[in-house]
Structures are given as structure tokens and as C-alpha cells.
Scaffold this motif. Sequence first.
Motif, PDB file in Angstrom:
ATOM      1  N   LYS A   8      -7.481  15.660  -1.739  1.00  0.00           N
ATOM      2  CA  LYS A   8      -7.017  16.872  -1.442  1.00  0.00           C
ATOM      3  C   LYS A   8      -6.336  17.524  -2.785  1.00  0.00           C
ATOM      4  O   LYS A   8      -6.257  18.898  -2.735  1.00  0.00           O
ATOM      5  CB  LYS A   8      -5.749  16.577  -0.347  1.00  0.00           C
ATOM      6  CG  LYS A   8      -4.960  17.784   0.132  1.00  0.00           C
ATOM      7  CD  LYS A   8      -3.923  17.292   0.857  1.00  0.00           C
ATOM      8  CE  LYS A   8      -3.279  18.526   1.173  1.00  0.00           C
ATOM      9  NZ  LYS A   8      -2.021  18.160   2.217  1.00  0.00           N
ATOM     10  N   SER A  54       0.815  -1.211  -0.043  1.00  0.00           N
ATOM     11  CA  SER A  54      -0.043  -0.178   0.145  1.00  0.00           C
ATOM     12  C   SER A  54       0.768   1.419  -0.030  1.00  0.00           C
ATOM     13  O   SER A  54       0.474   2.369  -0.769  1.00  0.00           O
ATOM     14  CB  SER A  54      -0.781  -0.041   1.290  1.00  0.00           C
ATOM     15  OG  SER A  54      -0.029  -0.071   2.326  1.00  0.00           O
ATOM     16  N   ASP A  55       1.906   1.162   0.577  1.00  0.00           N
ATOM     17  CA  ASP A  55       2.785   2.265   0.766  1.00  0.00           C
ATOM     18  C   ASP A  55       3.249   2.707  -0.921  1.00  0.00           C
ATOM     19  O   ASP A  55       3.480   4.112  -1.168  1.00  0.00           O
ATOM     20  CB  ASP A  55       4.159   2.113   1.654  1.00  0.00           C
ATOM     21  CG  ASP A  55       3.757   2.092   3.110  1.00  0.00           C
ATOM     22  OD1 ASP A  55       2.720   2.650   3.298  1.00  0.00           O
ATOM     23  OD2 ASP A  55       4.526   1.444   3.621  1.00  0.00           O
ATOM     24  N   GLU A 106      -7.805   9.927   0.619  1.00  0.00           N
ATOM     25  CA  GLU A 106      -7.801  11.583   0.839  1.00  0.00           C
ATOM     26  C   GLU A 106      -6.710  12.393   0.216  1.00  0.00           C
ATOM     27  O   GLU A 106      -6.854  13.367  -0.092  1.00  0.00           O
ATOM     28  CB  GLU A 106      -7.171  11.289   2.560  1.00  0.00           C
ATOM     29  CG  GLU A 106      -6.957  12.651   3.116  1.00  0.00           C
ATOM     30  CD  GLU A 106      -6.444  12.225   4.510  1.00  0.00           C
ATOM     31  OE1 GLU A 106      -6.002  13.510   5.345  1.00  0.00           O
ATOM     32  OE2 GLU A 106      -6.600  11.362   5.207  1.00  0.00           O
ATOM     33  N   LEU A 107      -5.403  11.550  -0.139  1.00  0.00           N
ATOM     34  CA  LEU A 107      -4.665  12.271  -0.975  1.00  0.00           C
ATOM     35  C   LEU A 107      -5.110  12.991  -2.312  1.00  0.00           C
ATOM     36  O   LEU A 107      -4.965  13.835  -2.616  1.00  0.00           O
ATOM     37  CB  LEU A 107      -3.226  11.338  -1.078  1.00  0.00           C
ATOM     38  CG  LEU A 107      -2.174  11.952  -2.039  1.00  0.00           C
ATOM     39  CD1 LEU A 107      -1.508  13.327  -1.493  1.00  0.00           C
ATOM     40  CD2 LEU A 107      -1.075  10.940  -2.309  1.00  0.00           C
ATOM     41  N   ILE A 130       0.755   4.331  -2.595  1.00  0.00           N
ATOM     42  CA  ILE A 130       0.353   5.672  -2.522  1.00  0.00           C
ATOM     43  C   ILE A 130       1.600   6.709  -2.879  1.00  0.00           C
ATOM     44  O   ILE A 130       1.476   7.829  -3.464  1.00  0.00           O
ATOM     45  CB  ILE A 130       0.461   5.984  -0.964  1.00  0.00           C
ATOM     46  CG1 ILE A 130      -0.696   5.354  -0.129  1.00  0.00           C
ATOM     47  CG2 ILE A 130       0.625   7.402  -0.581  1.00  0.00           C
ATOM     48  CD1 ILE A 130      -0.801   5.326   1.143  1.00  0.00           C
ATOM     49  N   GLN A 136       1.254   9.685  -5.650  1.00  0.00           N
ATOM     50  CA  GLN A 136       1.985  11.185  -5.236  1.00  0.00           C
ATOM     51  C   GLN A 136       2.935  11.503  -6.533  1.00  0.00           C
ATOM     52  O   GLN A 136       2.947  12.601  -7.069  1.00  0.00           O
ATOM     53  CB  GLN A 136       2.763  11.234  -4.106  1.00  0.00           C
ATOM     54  CG  GLN A 136       3.539  12.258  -3.761  1.00  0.00           C
ATOM     55  CD  GLN A 136       2.492  13.496  -3.346  1.00  0.00           C
ATOM     56  OE1 GLN A 136       1.824  13.297  -2.311  1.00  0.00           O
ATOM     57  NE2 GLN A 136       2.168  14.414  -3.866  1.00  0.00           N
ATOM     58  N   PRO A 138      -6.015   2.377   0.036  1.00  0.00           N
ATOM     59  CA  PRO A 138      -5.951   2.954   1.572  1.00  0.00           C
ATOM     60  C   PRO A 138      -6.697   3.906   1.413  1.00  0.00           C
ATOM     61  O   PRO A 138      -6.889   4.827   0.629  1.00  0.00           O
ATOM     62  CB  PRO A 138      -4.464   2.938   1.339  1.00  0.00           C
ATOM     63  CG  PRO A 138      -3.910   2.243   0.438  1.00  0.00           C
ATOM     64  CD  PRO A 138      -4.901   1.932  -0.676  1.00  0.00           C
ATOM     65  N   ASP A 139      -7.123   4.354   2.810  1.00  0.00           N
ATOM     66  CA  ASP A 139      -7.948   5.643   3.209  1.00  0.00           C
ATOM     67  C   ASP A 139      -6.929   6.732   2.996  1.00  0.00           C
ATOM     68  O   ASP A 139      -7.714   7.795   2.379  1.00  0.00           O
ATOM     69  CB  ASP A 139      -8.281   5.760   4.434  1.00  0.00           C
ATOM     70  CG  ASP A 139      -9.423   4.662   4.804  1.00  0.00           C
ATOM     71  OD1 ASP A 139     -10.178   4.145   3.936  1.00  0.00           O
ATOM     72  OD2 ASP A 139      -9.717   4.017   5.846  1.00  0.00           O
ATOM     73  N   SER A 140      -5.711   6.801   3.153  1.00  0.00           N
ATOM     74  CA  SER A 140      -4.939   7.730   3.082  1.00  0.00           C
ATOM     75  C   SER A 140      -4.514   8.104   1.545  1.00  0.00           C
ATOM     76  O   SER A 140      -4.412   9.333   0.978  1.00  0.00           O
ATOM     77  CB  SER A 140      -3.417   7.519   3.632  1.00  0.00           C
ATOM     78  OG  SER A 140      -2.921   6.172   3.012  1.00  0.00           O
TER      79      SER A 140
END
Length: 530
Positions: A99, A60-61, A95-96, A64, A68, A90-92
Motif C-alpha cells: 500500500k 507479529s504485531d 499488504e501495508l 508490523i 509502520q 504476516p499478510d497484513s
Amino acid sequence: MNIEDALLIGDLTEGTVIAGDKGLSREIASIEVMEVPEVISWVTPGILVMTAFYSIKDDSDKQIEILQTLINKGAAGIVIKLGRFINSLPDSMIELANKNAFPIISIPKEVSYINILTPLYEKLYEEKQQEQEKSHNPFHEMEHANTKFLSDAIEKISEIVNSSIYIEDTEGRLLYISNNFRPDGWRKSKTLFSKPDYQSYLKMLEIWRVEFLNQTYTLFKIPGFRNRLVLPLISSDKVFAIIHIQYMNPKYDEVPFVHAKKLGNKLSELFMSDQLYLQKKRLNDMELIEHYLADMKANETSEVMAIIHFHADWLKNSHYPSQFLIDHSCLIRKELLQLAEHFRENDLFIFERYHKFYALITCEKQNYPTMVHKWKELLSNYNQRNDLDPLKLSISSIMNDSTFFEERVQSVTKTMEIGNKVKPSENFYTYDQLGIYEILINLTSDEYAKRYTDSILNSLLQYENNDLLETLQVYLDENGNITKASEILFIHRRTLTYRLQKIQELLNMDINDPNNRFILRFCLKFKELS
């Protein structure tokens, strides 16, 4: 094509925006399927990435990190198959994306990439072809615009070239003009049917008529002024009008043949469509006037009517025997209707009688003075913009019975004739002001009135000094003010006093007597109108 457009194409319609929905306007420049996680080396701005995250399904990292990188590189968005290798994000990551307004689109696992890629590639190719065509065709935007009215098309072209546009008939008479018109080396006036000011315009028109037999446009340059494209408007293989397109950008020096022809054809069609619309409007107004007069006769109403008569030299072009489908009368109606747009709260109909133009307008009786004042202001503003050949206007008295319609038409016509005769420097006449002159004109055929006037003025008319008649006229116009009268006549007060004494002796009348002044005013005006 942006993300929002893409969601309506092919199997991407099965997709769902799960994050970054505020970024749907992001433009797509290319599309790629991501098979390896190292995206930094090949991601470009505007790319739409498609992936199932197979190689990083358990990291998951890394997911993300890739998101990015896409955001940093200015990608358009990402399309992810959920349910095949990963079931959720992933929720993050969500969110990213939110945003940064970066769209994440989820597609069902059974959707094939090829069914998404093929229609999107076709759309991108089509857009690139259009951009290429646009770069070679300066009027690409005009050709593809859904323009229904000629005036809108003229304004659109004017916006493209950032300059004046106008259409003339084959003899140079002005027919249409853009709102941003500025005087130039070809013409100074924007008055309807005005002719060009270019010294050799007739010769140039003849040259163009010959050139248009073999080419779709010509370039014309006047030293010190903007260059122009000159295109023919054609119907049935005949040139019936010419459009002038001024420009500064040198790219208009070489407009491709096919695009110039398309533009000319489109404008020709719009011109003919406009003529047909205006002709139908004329017939419709005639029917509406008949219905309105019939209803007014049959029903009581609080409204009153007035007749307006328009007069100008350019109005005489209504019966000009033009060739090739131009109805000058319709163009005059169009001009007058535009002037009358300020009276939307009133019923108003333009009509013609013996090549003269009139309007029937309604209003509440108490609003008649306001309506008259408004017309006067509109006329003044109009003539300030079109000072070459001023428009004149006469307004009848009101009527609430349609029986008097024809009588009012004759009366307002007579008011215009009288106004032109007794107040030629003015442009606005009302029956209230000039109706008395109609009575005087009718009296000019009365033998008794003639004999009476002659008996009063003959001794003055026969006197060898003709200055006495003018002196009397000015003195009466200035209400007996010797100072003002002498200034107007450019004579000394003593000279004026001497002349007035001589006038009294010849007339055997005291000109300071109000009754005698009235008699003299009547007689002088009678002579003027005879």
C-alpha cells in the motif's frame, strides 16, 4: 543509489522483493542492522534497515509496528532474513508495504550481512565523494557525460550555465554556437565566420593568447553584460580556438584549475573528432556523387537531378589559410548540410568546385516546382536568422542524364553571376527566370548585335539630357503606366509626357507600339549587360 541499484550489488543480488516493488526508486542514504525493536529513536530518512527479527520473532504485531514506523520516518526499505528466526511475514505486513510502496527484501539465511554491507557502504562512499566533487566542480556533469559530438557538448554546457556558448578561432571568426545564442557585448552576429563586435577584440585576443601560455582559462567581464569564462582549445601545445562560456552564477568565478583543464581537453578532443568526421563525410559524398551519376547513366530512372549553387561572402573562408587544424571548408559543409536537413526525402550531396559550394539534389520530375519553392522558403527563413551576410542560392534546370552534369554546374554558376548583376537585391535565382540573360550575355560579344543596338540607342545616348535614358527604362518597366513611372521618377506627369515625346523624336519610334517596346527592352538590357 536507490533500492533497484542496491539489488545489483554484492550479495544483495541474492535477495527477492516480496512486497512494495513499486518503491524500488527510493533513495538510500544510510544502512543499519537492527538488533533492538526500539527503532523510533534512531531511524532517519533514507535508511535501509537489515534484520532477522530475532528479538521479536514471536511478536507479529511488533513487526508490523516497526514497519509502520519505518514508513512514517521515510526509510528506504527493509531487508529481512527469512528462514533463520522467522519463516514468513504476516499478510497484513505485506499488504501495508504494498500500500505504501515500501520495499521488503527477503535474503537467504546463509547470506552474511558483511557481504551485503561492505559493497553497499563502498557505493555510498563513492556517491558522496562524487557529490562533494560536483559541489566544487560546476562542470562535473559535463565531464562525466558520454558526449560524442561537439555540438552536443556545447548544448550541454549551455544547459548547465543557462546561457549562450560559442567557439571562435584565434582571430575571432565564429565556428560553433549554442542554439540559445543571444547577442551580447562581445558579438552580435551568429553568422558562420563572423567577427566579434567588441571594439578592442583584436587586442583582447592577443592578451588571451599570452595568458593561455600559463593558465587554463581567463575571466572576462563587459559592463552591462554577463560575465564569461574563456577557455583555450589546444592541440600539440598550440591554441587553435577559444570557447566563450557566459554565466551569471558567481560560482563560476573560481573554477578549479584541474576541472577547467579537463573541460578544455575534452572540448579540444571533440573538436578534432568533429573535424575528422566532417572530412570523412566530404570524401564519402564525393564517392556517392560518382556512383549516383554512373548509375543514372547506366539505368533508366524516374528521378531527375538539379544543381544548387550557394553564394555568400562567408563561403569564401573555405580556402582561408588557417593554422592549427581548423578545416573551414568542413564547417561550411556542416552549415549547408544543416540547412538541407529539411530535404531528407531527397538524395542530396554537397560538393565543391574551385572553392565554390554546390549541392546535387534529386526529386521526381513533377515535384521539381515544389522543391524549388521549398528551397526559397528555407533560404528566406535562414537569412532572417543570419541577416549580417545573407546566403544566396541559384538552382539549375532539371536533368535526367548525368552526361549534362558539368554543363549544369557551369550553368547554375552563371545563373548566380547574372543574378548578382541584374537583381543584386534578391537572394534566390533560378535558371528558368534568368536563363534568358545568359543568352543576352553571350550576344554581347556578337558584333552584329552591338551594331544593331548602337543604331537604335545612339541618338538617345548622345543627347545632352541623360535623364531621358532613365525615363525610358522606368516607363518600359512600368509597362507604359505614366502615373506609376512619374511617381518612381519623382516628376510631374506633364514632365514625363514631355520627356517621352522627346525620346520618340530622337529614336524616331512610336514607344506605344508593342514591337518597338520589345526592341527597346532588348537594346537596353543588352547595354546593361555589355
